[in-house]
Scaffold this active site. Sequence first.
Site: not given
Ligand SMILES: Cc1ncc(COP(=O)(O)O)c(C=O)c1O
Length: 380
Positions: A70-71, A147, A175, A197, A320
């Site tokens: 996601g990042t 989240n 999410q 994940h 995070c």
């Molecule tokens: C809303 C949201 N965006 C992005 C991410 C990041 O995703 P990833 O862990 O796959 O990089 C998260 C992870 O907690 C998230 O909750």
Amino acid sequence: MAIYLDHNASTALDPAVLEAMLPYLAEHHGNPSSIHSSGRIARTAIDSAREQVADLVGAHPTQLIFTSGGTEANNLALNVLASHEVATFCVSAVEHPAVLEPARYWQARGWQLELLPVDGDGLIDQTLANNILQRQPVLMSVMMANNETGVIQPLQSLAQNAREYGAIVHTDAVQAVGKIAVDFNASGVHLMSLSSHKIYGPKGVGALVIDKALDIPPLLLGGGHEKGWRSGTENVAAIVGFAKAAELAKQQLGQRSDHMCGLRDRLENALKTIDGVHIIAESAPRLPNTTLIAIPGIEGETLLMSLDAKGIAVSSGSACASTDTEPSHVLRAMHLDDELAQSTVRISFGKDSTVAECDALLLAIRELTKMSQQMASVAW
Ligand SMILES: Cc1ncc(COP(=O)(O)O)c(C=O)c1O
């Protein structure tokens, strides 16, 4: 046995996902770019994975590129700014750092960043959003569901307004997917980020859905993989796992959602009988699995550690940002007072959570609040 109630941070690999991945770890080691049969097996697996993940959000497979999560998908989405003249763009004040930090990166390079404010329930204030949209931002990024609080934004109407002002619209649906129905076309966005994940797939893989040929500079240069947006040999096993997780998430959405919602309501109804417990954003539309509670007088971190000592895993906010001791930016944006914000704990149920786990958590919270009240009265 440990009780895991932190599914918004990450989920366990579904056994069916592991099974789907194993042949691509053990046997099919060909490079998907190779034209021999071993390579073609890997390429075919990626092609059908693309169909399955796209299908989860009603997108066309040609609209989806795989990323490392996601990042990365969020970073790539905001890269769309690079193909425009410096101007205004807006993101909601409650975005995940994986949107807020790239936004600050662009701000540091001269772009005018506007934060879309939220109300006390964490919902974007549509009137204030419209004032910002009148400044014709090039891009608007609003997450589908938060989240930390689970609050679901009125994305469709926000996206429609933003499009009328000519903005490109991105949503972080990391999410939301797997917990509520997500339809890329109906949402009205141009770009949507996904992560594996959070839906019982492997870590380190995600996707960005792109509605048409938007001019987005690549993140990684090299052999031109994923339509040139992120070169590098594909992580075939992870992509296959993501696809299996997506297939199951689509098939089981209704039953998973009802199950998690039942547990969440059971927990909240019981928590409301405990003196002083607050349920944050209770009246807003929320994800079926998430509850953010505050127990004034007990620090969130203390409650988290006490629950951990009893074998129960929850979160004191965004996973995070767990190294941060400041109240979360999400709760700040909701104007929650600092004391309440410091005493929050997030509980996020998963598809395999049980009533017994929910009740064990309740019992533990009851014991800890009672102990804290007794200690407070002794100190008094
Ligand atoms: C809303 C949201 N965006 C992005 C991410 C990041 O995703 P990833 O862990 O796959 O990089 C998260 C992870 O907690 C998230 O909750």
